[in-house]
Design an enzyme around this catalytic site. Structure first.
Site, PDB file in Angstrom:
ATOM      1  N   HIS A 223       0.941  -1.136   0.002  1.00  0.00           N
ATOM      2  CA  HIS A 223       0.063   0.003  -0.013  1.00  0.00           C
ATOM      3  C   HIS A 223       0.814   1.287  -0.130  1.00  0.00           C
ATOM      4  O   HIS A 223       0.498   2.118  -0.675  1.00  0.00           O
ATOM      5  CB  HIS A 223      -0.926  -0.042   1.145  1.00  0.00           C
ATOM      6  CG  HIS A 223      -1.977   1.028   0.952  1.00  0.00           C
ATOM      7  ND1 HIS A 223      -2.829   1.184   0.179  1.00  0.00           N
ATOM      8  CD2 HIS A 223      -2.047   2.319   1.625  1.00  0.00           C
ATOM      9  CE1 HIS A 223      -3.477   2.431   0.280  1.00  0.00           C
ATOM     10  NE2 HIS A 223      -2.838   3.080   1.086  1.00  0.00           N
ATOM     11  N   TYR A 227       1.830   5.242  -2.688  1.00  0.00           N
ATOM     12  CA  TYR A 227       2.081   6.687  -2.281  1.00  0.00           C
ATOM     13  C   TYR A 227       3.932   7.078  -2.518  1.00  0.00           C
ATOM     14  O   TYR A 227       3.917   8.164  -3.037  1.00  0.00           O
ATOM     15  CB  TYR A 227       1.925   6.922  -0.535  1.00  0.00           C
ATOM     16  CG  TYR A 227       0.455   6.926  -0.253  1.00  0.00           C
ATOM     17  CD1 TYR A 227      -0.239   8.037  -0.722  1.00  0.00           C
ATOM     18  CD2 TYR A 227      -0.247   5.868   0.015  1.00  0.00           C
ATOM     19  CE1 TYR A 227      -1.691   8.142  -0.412  1.00  0.00           C
ATOM     20  CE2 TYR A 227      -1.587   5.751   0.064  1.00  0.00           C
ATOM     21  CZ  TYR A 227      -2.295   6.855  -0.322  1.00  0.00           C
ATOM     22  OH  TYR A 227      -3.626   6.962   0.203  1.00  0.00           O
ATOM     23  N   HIS A 374      -9.180   0.103 -10.704  1.00  0.00           N
ATOM     24  CA  HIS A 374      -8.659   1.282  -9.813  1.00  0.00           C
ATOM     25  C   HIS A 374      -7.157   1.493  -9.908  1.00  0.00           C
ATOM     26  O   HIS A 374      -6.701   2.560  -9.935  1.00  0.00           O
ATOM     27  CB  HIS A 374      -8.982   0.526  -8.540  1.00  0.00           C
ATOM     28  CG  HIS A 374      -8.455   1.655  -7.343  1.00  0.00           C
ATOM     29  ND1 HIS A 374      -8.912   3.020  -7.225  1.00  0.00           N
ATOM     30  CD2 HIS A 374      -7.632   1.449  -6.690  1.00  0.00           C
ATOM     31  CE1 HIS A 374      -8.143   3.303  -6.276  1.00  0.00           C
ATOM     32  NE2 HIS A 374      -7.293   2.545  -5.712  1.00  0.00           N
ATOM     33  N   PHE A 375      -6.517   0.302 -10.226  1.00  0.00           N
ATOM     34  CA  PHE A 375      -4.991   0.798 -10.161  1.00  0.00           C
ATOM     35  C   PHE A 375      -4.738   1.483 -11.765  1.00  0.00           C
ATOM     36  O   PHE A 375      -3.704   2.292 -11.621  1.00  0.00           O
ATOM     37  CB  PHE A 375      -4.202  -0.768 -10.316  1.00  0.00           C
ATOM     38  CG  PHE A 375      -4.112  -1.251  -8.593  1.00  0.00           C
ATOM     39  CD1 PHE A 375      -4.175  -0.639  -7.793  1.00  0.00           C
ATOM     40  CD2 PHE A 375      -3.645  -2.685  -8.711  1.00  0.00           C
ATOM     41  CE1 PHE A 375      -4.061  -0.941  -6.239  1.00  0.00           C
ATOM     42  CE2 PHE A 375      -3.624  -3.032  -7.218  1.00  0.00           C
ATOM     43  CZ  PHE A 375      -4.003  -2.592  -6.200  1.00  0.00           C
ATOM     44  N   HIS A 376      -5.404   0.974 -12.363  1.00  0.00           N
ATOM     45  CA  HIS A 376      -5.197   1.815 -13.721  1.00  0.00           C
ATOM     46  C   HIS A 376      -5.606   3.353 -13.771  1.00  0.00           C
ATOM     47  O   HIS A 376      -4.904   3.981 -14.745  1.00  0.00           O
ATOM     48  CB  HIS A 376      -5.848   1.058 -14.903  1.00  0.00           C
ATOM     49  CG  HIS A 376      -5.143  -0.158 -15.522  1.00  0.00           C
ATOM     50  ND1 HIS A 376      -5.079  -1.520 -14.861  1.00  0.00           N
ATOM     51  CD2 HIS A 376      -4.284  -0.515 -16.401  1.00  0.00           C
ATOM     52  CE1 HIS A 376      -4.380  -2.395 -15.324  1.00  0.00           C
ATOM     53  NE2 HIS A 376      -3.668  -1.712 -16.524  1.00  0.00           N
ATOM     54  N   ARG A 439     -10.071 -11.055 -11.112  1.00  0.00           N
ATOM     55  CA  ARG A 439      -8.718 -10.397 -11.686  1.00  0.00           C
ATOM     56  C   ARG A 439      -7.791 -11.514 -11.531  1.00  0.00           C
ATOM     57  O   ARG A 439      -7.804 -12.476 -11.293  1.00  0.00           O
ATOM     58  CB  ARG A 439      -8.211  -9.273 -10.770  1.00  0.00           C
ATOM     59  CG  ARG A 439      -7.872  -9.688  -9.285  1.00  0.00           C
ATOM     60  CD  ARG A 439      -7.647  -8.394  -8.326  1.00  0.00           C
ATOM     61  NE  ARG A 439      -6.392  -7.768  -8.584  1.00  0.00           N
ATOM     62  CZ  ARG A 439      -5.741  -7.289  -7.658  1.00  0.00           C
ATOM     63  NH1 ARG A 439      -5.839  -7.370  -6.387  1.00  0.00           N
ATOM     64  NH2 ARG A 439      -4.470  -6.859  -7.926  1.00  0.00           N
ATOM     65  N   ARG A 440      -6.479 -11.267 -12.298  1.00  0.00           N
ATOM     66  CA  ARG A 440      -5.314 -12.090 -12.352  1.00  0.00           C
ATOM     67  C   ARG A 440      -5.923 -13.544 -13.058  1.00  0.00           C
ATOM     68  O   ARG A 440      -5.193 -14.476 -12.939  1.00  0.00           O
ATOM     69  CB  ARG A 440      -4.845 -12.783 -10.871  1.00  0.00           C
ATOM     70  CG  ARG A 440      -4.580 -11.375  -9.844  1.00  0.00           C
ATOM     71  CD  ARG A 440      -4.018 -12.102  -8.884  1.00  0.00           C
ATOM     72  NE  ARG A 440      -3.476 -11.076  -7.734  1.00  0.00           N
ATOM     73  CZ  ARG A 440      -4.187 -10.732  -6.523  1.00  0.00           C
ATOM     74  NH1 ARG A 440      -5.332 -11.256  -6.405  1.00  0.00           N
ATOM     75  NH2 ARG A 440      -3.891  -9.744  -5.918  1.00  0.00           N
TER      76      ARG A 440
END
Length: 549
Positions: A223, A227, A374-376, A439-440
């Site tokens: 996580h 950042y 979301h990551f994208h 996912r994955r």
């Protein structure tokens, strides 16, 4: 020695450019792997020569999530501290090169074992998936090399402080130091699981490891990694964008405080990625979810500061009305336009993050394509577009060239192409996730089941989006190659804005590193000590065979 009005030293520029070249090479290879992924999932492509879908998935995630970001960030930060805190000393520069080559060798090892099919363990490399020991050794070298670069950054900062007693450090230098402090603390988790669990296990020294401990150590790192990606983008937003538009930093002290809060609050929150895992009591999950939501405070501070900067600039140019200042912004300047598009995409990305961190709502989307979408939005749009915008002035500054009008137009087109491609791909991933698509996983895993047939339109949309994004990758590679080697010779500014109201005393008070690091360690101990002890004491039979693990 201050370097406020000078170019980055030629020797420091070579160091920064070396990192950037590796970063964009990773973008090319990882982007191709991403395109292949979307085509395979859409059912329109079958990989040749027995290449596994999971091989290209691992390639894509590792090269773009770890290699592209880490190399670009460290290269940018070396240029930033050289520009604002003076030319690097010979010793600092030597160890910075040692860090670079250690990272590069580690990256080459890691990629070799992925591409040869010996490390198809995905971006998260969760046990019980097992890779060749060389994969884990390569990751170790990548992390250790980044540590060397981090300590070189700290040494340069310490030198500046010694030469300027009683003064607050330049804002960009302060931010780079904060980000590397976050990185060194958070990577202790991934280093621990690789060195003490995964590497001995892959070498056959132990038969079993504690998987819950391994996943917990990964997300202790995973996580704050987000950042580590975001803070350099914020560095560009806070310090460079105001100069590009002709304005000033809204508040130097607010920017420093936001970075300190990110250091506190981004590390002890890994459990919100493990909300559905057994073995962690609800109380400790709740504690970390509360800490996760506190990150909204520095995030909103950043949003307020940026739009206050934009509005103040617009009104200084005669703008009136609630949104009249928008018309005054330099929309034709790619150095501003690309990061601004990234800022806009961060609004839905932040909303998605709130859903992911909420226990009840996370149960709907956990381990679905929603999370990938979301990551994208976060790293692949907000962060990456900001990095592209920064590269449009950073690369020519370091290479002694200038960006032509033609390249600027192409860069604006590239940002638009990226926004369109990501809207298709990330949007369809979110909808597919709401329909339960995991996912994955490759599409072929689910055959022609009724549920899988529901996902097909969204997977085709992802293939369309992936194709558009790959065109965007080609465009940015053309631009960066031009700026590095073929653009006209000349002087390009490294934009560093001044604060609207400098507050030296307040800024200096925020450099109490013993206090800030102490609070960070205390929060980590509060959030992890008791649950970590529980994981070890209550481990299933056979998982305690290697020391405490």
């Amino acid at each position: 020695m201050m370097n406020e009005t000078m170019k980055v030293d030629r020797r420091d520029a070579k160091l920064a450019l070396a990192h950037i070249y590796v970063a964009f090479t990773a973008l090319a290879l990882g982007g191709l792997a991403g395109l292949l992924q979307t085509l395979v999932r859409s059912g329109k492509l079958q990989l040749p020569a027995g290449i596994s879908y999971y091989t290209i998935l691992t390639t894509h995630g590792t090269l773009l999530g770890l290699v592209l970001t880490t190399f670009f960030i460290i290269g940018f930060q070396f240029a930033a501290i050289s520009r604002t805190a003076g030319t690097l000393s010979d010793r600092v520069r030597f160890w910075s090169w040692v860090g670079f080559w250690t990272m590069t060798v580690g990256t080459a090892m890691t990629v070799f074992f992925i591409l040869t099919g010996q490390a198809s363990v995905l971006y998260t490399f969760y046990a019980p998936l097992q890779a060749h020991p060389g994969f884990y050794l390569g990751l170790t070298l990548l992390v250790v090399g980044s540590w060397i670069s981090g300590f070189a950054t700290f040494a340069h900062y310490a030198r500046w402080k010694k030469e300027h007693p009683g003064k607050a450090s330049p804002l960009l230098t302060f931010m780079a130091v904060t980000n590397m402090a976050l990185w060194l603390v958070c990577t202790l988790g991934v280093a621990a699981t690789v060195l003490f669990q995964l590497l001995p296990w892959s070498l056959g020294f132990v038969d079993r490891i504690n998987i819950l401990v391994s996943r917990t150590l990964f997300w202790y790192f995973g996580h704050p990694l987000v950042y580590f990606w975001l803070l350099p983008a914020y560095m560009v937003w806070y310090v460079c964008i105001p100069k590009i538009i002709g304005g000033k930093i809204f508040s130097d002290s607010l920017a420093r405080l936001a970075f300190i809060l990110f250091l506190f609050l981004s590390i002890p929150v890994g459990f919100h990625h493990q909300l559905l895992e057994p073995g962690i009591t609800p109380f400790w999950k709740f504690v970390q979810v509360v800490l996760t939501f506190m990150v909204v405070i520095p995030s909103l501070m950043t949003a307020f500061a940026m739009f206050a900067t934009f509005e103040a600039y617009g009104r200084s140019k005669g703008a009136t009305g609630l949104f009249g200042w928008l018309r005054k912004l330099p929309w034709g300047d790619a150095r501003f336009f690309a990061p601004f598009v990234g800022m806009v995409f961060f609004i839905p990305a932040g909303a998605g993050g709130i859903i992911n961190a909420s226990h009840q709502m996370d149960q709907v989307v956990h381990n679905t394509m929603w999370v990938t979408g979301h990551f994208h939005l976060t790293v692949a749009t907000t962060v990456v577009l900001t990095f592209f915008g920064a590269a449009y002035w950073l690369v020519p500054h370091l290479s002694g060239r200038v960006m032509t009008k033609a390249m600027n137009r192409l860069a604006i087109i590239q940002a638009v192409v990226w926004a369109i491609g990501m809207s298709f791909m990330s949007g369809s991933m979110h909808f597919e996730g709401l329909l339960g698509a995991p996912r994955r996983s490759a599409f072929s895993t689910y055959g022609n089941s009724p549920q899988a047939l529901e996902w097909i339109p969204y997977q085709i949309a992802q293939a369309v989006g992936g194709t558009i994004l790959f065109i965007g990758i080609i465009l940015v590679l053309v631009i960066i190659t031009n700026l590095a080697f073929f653009a006209p010779k000349g002087e390009t500014e490294f934009p560093v804005a001044e604060a609207a109201e400098p507050q030296e005393r307040a800024a200096l008070a925020l450099e109490n590193w013993k206090l800030w690091i102490g609070i960070t360690v205390a929060l980590i101990l509060i959030a992890y000590t008791v649950p970590f002890i529980d994981m070890i004491q209550n481990a299933p039979p056979g998982s305690k065979g290697y020391k405490l693990w």
